[in-house]
Design a protein around this motif. Structure first.
Motif, PDB file in Angstrom:
ATOM      1  N   LYS A  14       9.939  -9.874   1.018  1.00  0.00           N
ATOM      2  CA  LYS A  14      10.112 -10.901   2.052  1.00  0.00           C
ATOM      3  C   LYS A  14      11.182 -11.873   1.590  1.00  0.00           C
ATOM      4  O   LYS A  14      11.146 -12.346   0.451  1.00  0.00           O
ATOM      5  CB  LYS A  14       8.796 -11.615   2.311  1.00  0.00           C
ATOM      6  CG  LYS A  14       7.870 -10.747   3.126  1.00  0.00           C
ATOM      7  CD  LYS A  14       6.648 -11.506   3.546  1.00  0.00           C
ATOM      8  CE  LYS A  14       5.717 -10.587   4.309  1.00  0.00           C
ATOM      9  NZ  LYS A  14       4.336 -10.931   4.067  1.00  0.00           N
ATOM     10  N   ASP A  62       3.872  -6.532   0.865  1.00  0.00           N
ATOM     11  CA  ASP A  62       5.336  -6.385   0.918  1.00  0.00           C
ATOM     12  C   ASP A  62       5.991  -7.437   0.013  1.00  0.00           C
ATOM     13  O   ASP A  62       5.858  -8.633   0.258  1.00  0.00           O
ATOM     14  CB  ASP A  62       5.761  -6.568   2.386  1.00  0.00           C
ATOM     15  CG  ASP A  62       7.261  -6.475   2.582  1.00  0.00           C
ATOM     16  OD1 ASP A  62       7.992  -6.297   1.588  1.00  0.00           O
ATOM     17  OD2 ASP A  62       7.695  -6.581   3.750  1.00  0.00           O
ATOM     18  N   TYR A 101      16.422  -5.377   5.172  1.00  0.00           N
ATOM     19  CA  TYR A 101      15.582  -6.288   4.386  1.00  0.00           C
ATOM     20  C   TYR A 101      16.360  -6.663   3.137  1.00  0.00           C
ATOM     21  O   TYR A 101      17.405  -6.070   2.851  1.00  0.00           O
ATOM     22  CB  TYR A 101      14.240  -5.635   3.997  1.00  0.00           C
ATOM     23  CG  TYR A 101      14.374  -4.297   3.314  1.00  0.00           C
ATOM     24  CD1 TYR A 101      14.520  -4.178   1.941  1.00  0.00           C
ATOM     25  CD2 TYR A 101      14.382  -3.111   4.055  1.00  0.00           C
ATOM     26  CE1 TYR A 101      14.665  -2.945   1.325  1.00  0.00           C
ATOM     27  CE2 TYR A 101      14.533  -1.873   3.462  1.00  0.00           C
ATOM     28  CZ  TYR A 101      14.660  -1.797   2.082  1.00  0.00           C
ATOM     29  OH  TYR A 101      14.815  -0.584   1.483  1.00  0.00           O
ATOM     30  N   ILE A 115       0.340  -1.409   5.009  1.00  0.00           N
ATOM     31  CA  ILE A 115       1.167  -2.565   4.618  1.00  0.00           C
ATOM     32  C   ILE A 115       0.511  -3.894   4.981  1.00  0.00           C
ATOM     33  O   ILE A 115       1.161  -4.925   4.949  1.00  0.00           O
ATOM     34  CB  ILE A 115       2.552  -2.515   5.301  1.00  0.00           C
ATOM     35  CG1 ILE A 115       2.397  -2.509   6.832  1.00  0.00           C
ATOM     36  CG2 ILE A 115       3.375  -1.348   4.839  1.00  0.00           C
ATOM     37  CD1 ILE A 115       3.577  -3.110   7.542  1.00  0.00           C
TER      38      ILE A 115
END
Ligand SMILES: [Zn+2]
Length: 319
Positions: free
Chosen positions: A293, A290, A48, A274
């Motif tokens: 992103k 989250d 990520y 989440i």
């Protein structure tokens, strides 16, 4: 699904935050991060995109403009004791117990007076062991140093899809690629030490558990889900003397049965998932947002979460 996502994105970008966030009754939102990284970090960047300190600070300033910071104990009061939420608030948290939380995030949080919760994996504390996804990212990093070819991309895709139950494959691939995980742990110290976690606690962090070694719960037997949860919670309680027990699901809470929530209930005060903003304030499972992103700033991410929340509220009012 993709189309819905695009429409939501389009609409989220056009909302005035002030107006949108006050179009519903006051709520507590739960943005979460893993790390804040100034440079390319081989065990993370294939998984990520973490924010750098400038982006993270911009997120914090945005959150502070629209929400009041609260800690996990206040969240417990709202969720479990049903204390009414009087103004829009945010509770910040970090998963996986990464070193950058201490080195990069903490000074910014202290400067701005923001409390946070750190969810740790007990097997990784003190750099005893590498998370299997971090192993996969390190191997991908090694493949990316080779000349690109369809075979390389195939191998990268394969490594990134190795499940927890087959994580031994990553050790075998490491031997072939001459990647030494123990050496990486020793030299790079990706995770926080017990002493650093205690220092974070003294500086306003609440410590919670995030399982022993980060399996995907949907792929585990229920007894193993419970063991991973309760053992890690007991470790946190014993090592850090936390008065309350907080737990965040590794990966996600998807497909975890209600009977699991019932089984952990006597030992776990509050769990965090989440799945964005949950409808209904009360309950033992909190939804988080989250914040990592790709390419999204805090406004885009929070706007999108609020829009989804509003749409769900409307749909539920018709049922
Ligand atoms: Zn995690």
């Amino acid at each position: 699904m993709v189309l819905h996502h695009k429409i939501l994105n389009y609409l989220a970008k056009r909302q005035q935050p002030e107006k949108l966030y006050h179009s519903v009754a006051p709520v507590v939102i739960h943005p979460f991060y893993h790390a804040v990284c100034e440079e390319y970090t081989p065990h993370i960047h294939s998984l990520y995109k973490p924010k750098n300190s400038r982006e993270f600070e911009a997120d914090l300033d945005f959150l502070l403009r629209h929400f009041q910071p609260v800690d996990a104990h206040q969240v417990f009061e709202y969720q479990v004791k049903c204390r009414p939420v009087e103004q829009n608030s945010f509770h910040l948290s970090f998963d996986d117990g990464l070193r950058e939380v201490y080195e990069v995030a903490l000074p910014l949080l202290q400067q701005k007076g923001i409390p946070a919760t750190l969810f740790i994996n007990t097997a990784f504390v003190d750099n005893k062991e590498l998370f299997f996804r971090h192993k996969a990212a390190l191997l991908v990093d090694r493949w990316r140093q080779k000349p690109p070819s369809p075979a390389t991309q195939k191998e990268i895709d394969r490594l990134l899809s190795v499940p927890y139950s087959e994580r031994d494959q990553l050790d075998e691939a490491a031997a072939l690629l001459e990647v030494d995980f123990q050496d990486y742990l020793k030299k790079n110290k990706p995770y926080l030490t017990t002493e650093e976690i205690k220092a974070l606690q003294q500086k306003g962090f609440t410590i919670g558990a995030h399982s022993i070694d980060h399996p995907r719960y949907a792929q585990l037997e229920k007894t193993e889900q419970i063991r991973q949860t309760l053992d890690s919670c007991a470790y946190v309680k014993k090592t850090f003397n936390e008065p309350k027990t907080f737990f965040s699901f590794p990966f996600s809470e998807d497909d975890v049965p209600d009977s699991f929530m019932k089984a952990i209930r006597p030992q776990v005060d509050l769990s965090f998932g989440i799945r964005g903003m949950k409808i209904g304030q009360e309950g033992r499972l909190v939804g988080r947002i989250d914040m990592e992103k790709k390419g999204k700033d805090a406004q885009d991410t929070i706007n999108q979460a609020f829009l989804k929340y509003k749409i769900l509220q409307i749909l539920l009012s018709y049922t």
